[in-house]
Design a protein around this motif. Sequence first.
Motif, PDB file in Angstrom:
ATOM      1  N   ILE A  83      25.676  11.834 -27.150  1.00 31.52           N
ATOM      2  CA  ILE A  83      24.274  11.432 -26.948  1.00 31.52           C
ATOM      3  C   ILE A  83      23.494  12.603 -26.342  1.00 31.52           C
ATOM      4  CG2 ILE A  83      22.762   9.854 -25.688  1.00 31.52           C
ATOM      5  CD1 ILE A  83      25.003   7.748 -25.917  1.00 31.52           C
ATOM      6  N   TYR A  84      24.084  13.273 -25.372  1.00 29.82           N
ATOM      7  CA  TYR A  84      23.422  14.457 -24.798  1.00 29.82           C
ATOM      8  C   TYR A  84      23.117  15.480 -25.899  1.00 29.82           C
ATOM      9  CZ  TYR A  84      24.910  13.236 -19.997  1.00 29.82           C
ATOM     10  OH  TYR A  84      25.102  12.639 -18.786  1.00 29.82           O
ATOM     11  N   ALA A  85      24.140  15.747 -26.715  1.00 28.92           N
ATOM     12  CA  ALA A  85      23.987  16.775 -27.752  1.00 28.92           C
ATOM     13  C   ALA A  85      22.855  16.390 -28.708  1.00 28.92           C
ATOM     14  CB  ALA A  85      25.304  16.944 -28.517  1.00 28.92           C
TER      15      ALA A  85
ATOM     16  N   PHE B  83      22.376   9.573 -17.263  1.00 30.21           N
ATOM     17  CA  PHE B  83      21.084  10.004 -17.788  1.00 30.21           C
ATOM     18  C   PHE B  83      20.170  10.566 -16.695  1.00 30.21           C
ATOM     19  CE2 PHE B  83      21.360   6.857 -21.573  1.00 30.21           C
ATOM     20  CZ  PHE B  83      22.112   7.790 -22.269  1.00 30.21           C
ATOM     21  N   ALA B  84      20.658  10.534 -15.454  1.00 29.11           N
ATOM     22  CA  ALA B  84      19.799  10.951 -14.340  1.00 29.11           C
ATOM     23  C   ALA B  84      19.375  12.407 -14.487  1.00 29.11           C
ATOM     24  CB  ALA B  84      20.520  10.747 -13.018  1.00 29.11           C
TER      25      ALA B  84
ATOM     26  N   PHE C 269      11.550   9.728 -25.473  1.00 19.76           N
ATOM     27  CA  PHE C 269      12.832   9.052 -25.243  1.00 19.76           C
ATOM     28  C   PHE C 269      12.715   8.000 -24.144  1.00 19.76           C
ATOM     29  CE2 PHE C 269      14.741  13.173 -26.699  1.00 19.76           C
ATOM     30  CZ  PHE C 269      15.458  12.658 -27.760  1.00 19.76           C
ATOM     31  N   TYR C 270      13.383   6.894 -24.345  1.00 19.16           N
ATOM     32  CA  TYR C 270      13.578   5.883 -23.301  1.00 19.16           C
ATOM     33  C   TYR C 270      15.088   5.713 -23.173  1.00 19.16           C
ATOM     34  CZ  TYR C 270       8.625   4.987 -23.560  1.00 19.16           C
ATOM     35  OH  TYR C 270       7.269   5.148 -23.509  1.00 19.16           O
ATOM     36  N   LEU C 271      15.621   6.014 -22.013  1.00 18.64           N
ATOM     37  CA  LEU C 271      17.071   6.104 -21.896  1.00 18.64           C
ATOM     38  C   LEU C 271      17.589   5.140 -20.832  1.00 18.64           C
ATOM     39  CD1 LEU C 271      17.174   9.997 -21.744  1.00 18.64           C
ATOM     40  CD2 LEU C 271      17.407   8.566 -23.777  1.00 18.64           C
TER      41      LEU C 271
ATOM     42  N   GLY D 192      16.802   4.911 -17.017  1.00 15.13           N
ATOM     43  CA  GLY D 192      17.359   3.825 -16.210  1.00 15.13           C
ATOM     44  C   GLY D 192      18.836   4.087 -15.979  1.00 15.13           C
ATOM     45  N   VAL D 193      19.226   4.181 -14.731  1.00 18.27           N
ATOM     46  CA  VAL D 193      20.644   4.413 -14.423  1.00 18.27           C
ATOM     47  C   VAL D 193      21.117   3.363 -13.423  1.00 18.27           C
ATOM     48  CG1 VAL D 193      20.548   6.875 -14.903  1.00 18.27           C
ATOM     49  CG2 VAL D 193      20.118   6.083 -12.589  1.00 18.27           C
ATOM     50  N   ASN D 194      22.429   3.206 -13.374  1.00 20.27           N
ATOM     51  CA  ASN D 194      23.030   2.213 -12.470  1.00 20.27           C
ATOM     52  C   ASN D 194      22.414   0.832 -12.653  1.00 20.27           C
ATOM     53  OD1 ASN D 194      24.806   4.018 -11.114  1.00 20.27           O
ATOM     54  ND2 ASN D 194      23.019   4.865 -10.075  1.00 20.27           N
ATOM     55  N   VAL D 195      22.188   0.477 -13.901  1.00 19.83           N
ATOM     56  CA  VAL D 195      21.538  -0.813 -14.152  1.00 19.83           C
ATOM     57  C   VAL D 195      22.549  -1.888 -14.537  1.00 19.83           C
ATOM     58  CG1 VAL D 195      19.284   0.086 -14.764  1.00 19.83           C
ATOM     59  CG2 VAL D 195      21.019  -0.099 -16.521  1.00 19.83           C
TER      60      VAL D 195
END
Length: 881
Positions: free
Chosen positions: A396-398, A425-426, A414-416, A445-448
């Motif tokens: 996904i990063y690539a 994604f942070a 992008f909405y991540l 959004g992380v740690n969701v």
Amino acid sequence: MPESATQQVLDVRAGLAHALGAAQSALDTARDRHLAAVERRNRVAAAAEAQKVRLAVERDTRLRDIDHQHHDDLAALAGAAADAGRRGAPGAAGAPWSSWAPTPGVGAAEVRVGRLLLPYEGEVPALVPLLDRGHVVVRGDAAASDEVVAGLLLRALGTTAPGTVRLTGYDPEQLGGGLAGFAGLATAGVLTFAGPGALGALLDELVDHVRRINETVLAGEHPSLGALADATGRRPEPWRVAVLLGGGHGDELSRKERGHLDRLLRTGAACGVHLVLRGVAVPQPPAGVEVIDAARDGTARLSGCGDLPVRLDEGPPPALVTATSRRIAEQVAAGPRPVALDTLLPDEEWREHSATGLSAPLGDGPHGTPVTVTLSDYPPHALIAGPSGTGKTNLIYAWIGALAARYSPAELAFYLLDFKEGVSFARFAPGRRDPSWLPHVRLVGVNVNTDREFGLALLRFLGAELRRRADAAKRHEVTNLAELRAEDPDGHWPRIVAVVDEFQVLLAGRDALAAEAVDLLEDLARRGRSQGIHLILASQDVSGIEALWGRPALVAQFSLRIALPRARRVLAETNPAADALPRFHAVVNADSGALEANRVVRVPAAGDREQWSALQHRLWRRRPPELSAPRLFDGDVVPRLADSPDFARLAPAPTVPAPVVLLGETIDVAARSARTVLRRAPGRNLAVLGTRVDEACAVLGTAARALAAQYPPGAARFSVACLDPDATAAVDALRPHLPEDSGWYGPDSVGWLLDDAAEAADADLAAVRPHFLFLYAVDAAPGGARTAERLRRILRQGPERRIHVLGWWRGAALLRETLGGQGSRTDAIGAWVALDVHGSELAPYYPGAGAPVWYPRPWRALHFDRSVHRGAEVIIPYGAP
Ligand SMILES: Nc1ncnc2c1ncn2[C@@H]1O[C@H](COP(=O)(O)OP(=O)(O)OP(=O)(O)O)[C@@H](O)[C@H]1O
């Protein structure tokens, strides 16, 4: 006579004397001549002798010269041969075992088996061609042959990158014992064995392999894999070395096997298939087959060395074979070295237009050509699957990197969202260590993982955007994004890519949230394609996501499938391509996983922070000045009231018809504050329910500060009663934020406050200025029934008269008691915030028959305002300011 006689005598005498003299003289002459002749003869003899000596010397000199010349010529030839040997078998292909170490990638044309026996003090290696060159047949003494085979294999393995030489052993006599030293390779699949009855199958397979390489890899474009590798710099297929250790009986091969063997000996090398035969008769070895006849004394004849005798090297030390095999197996198991992220980046950044789609390479294919992936009308959405650790996040990063480098933020947003534990994604949002962000990213959004509501919020947001785009399209009388952009060139219509990693968390469970999420997903998936909204859903295991497989129409929209090694079910049932994928590779399939649409791609490493930040910083510096940083939602972070845009907007006003109470942050894309409005109307009180002191104090403190921010000094009355000692610190911390004339009460004095407020609630007229009562732990108020009665009056009649209670009850049942017990009316509580109270306990305060779905969790609360809400919303209390 005398005279005459005398005379005569005299005459005679004279005559004699004369004659004597003459004779003497003649004698002398003769003597002289003799002497001269002797002398001459002596001289001649001496001269002849000297000549002979000279000749001998001359001859010796000449012979010596010839010797030297011969020796020099031989030395020059041998030196050249030794040099050529070193060049032909560099590094591990030729080094003595005492100093041998693998030298992967040296590209040896030949490998050493011994040295030529020459009258020459330097060493001339005896080499045999193997990889890409030919085959080797070893005959003769068994022990010496075994050592030759072991040496050949070790050198072949040592000169190539781990895993690029695959060995197959056929050893019916010793059942693999002949290759025992190499057994470590088997753990990584570098060495496999064909059982005693499997020679035919092995030869079949090798013949098939050669055919496949010829047909699909070389495809008439290259004469051999070696030539292809030289031309492209890449080797798409490993070498296959089959080691056939026969028993030396000529009748071992069937006719068919013999035919295959002959075919392989003729055609295998061009396709990287090589045979090392020992004890297998090859009556007429074709060109390219080196035959080694090993004798017991360690000498040998090599077909490639003519009549020159060869001294064979001893076999490699067993410890070296096992250690090298183990190391190679480890390296193969660890996977290939990663390719750099840079390989995905374009020469010039931000040059592409996204009107018709988004295309970017994801890595390179087997021939080194980039594999490009497109999101457009077809395929519009992607499903990615890969078990944990197979590189899904990296992929996904690539992909994000390759896209972000090609399309500017005006073309792509992008909405991540990442439902995984951790903060993968942070990196795209500004952080404490690195203030940069990826300019295309609008939301991270992380740690969701415990806040599925956030996933829902994203889908709702995208749904709203979809409607906005559809409306714009209608206005411009167009049907898709490309047309809309053409009709409305000044509009801001980037393609949107929403990535949800571990999306199964969102859809797991059979609750209302999952149901709404699936509905939204289905709508977005169906209509998003034409409006330039693309979804990328990634999961460790898509096979278990019932919500998906129960909706074939939804799944069908995700026609781009990406499978990482061992991913299940993401490709078609009959498509096993993911099972055999090497590490860091993926199958990209733009046709819903159909077998024929497979493309294998080697994905570069994008996880490395340094490589990533170089790209991100470059793009960040180019960002348009008006672009703000993305919204970062971090489920592990407690939001601060001071950061709330809604709080910042509150300012004192001369009249406040609708005083706003803020309560915490909502879980949504815009970081809104949850609010309740305390109008002058019945029921406009707030109850906070639950035993968690910190959270209850946080909610009441936020409410108090928000209200205080809306009134000029003296315009509203604030009263705070603290009835639980545990809340004292929080109440004290509130003092500086409330007006100076606020009233502060404890258990001893709260009665006065309630008397006063109850009286005002009974009054005919509304209070001149509103009165807000903040009651911490209401249920602890002394005074029993009398207190409850006054509270009820305030709650029921107060709001009409601008008297509002914002109270904390340490349980839903305790509030019920205040309100008059079971069966009493609850409409005095128009808004509530529940902490550690179960959904079922909230039923009395919730309209309709059911109760809200609520499982308490730390630092989350459920908010409901009956005047505006259909259902309750999850909020996050604000933490320390
Ligand atoms: N193409 C690659 N080249 C080099 N290293 C890679 C590649 N892909 C992944 N890795 C490395 O492999 C490890 C696992 O990768 P990644 O975190 O992407 O896997 P994942 O499937 O998302 O796993 P999880 O779901 O457990 O996080 C990481 O250390 C990553 O750097």
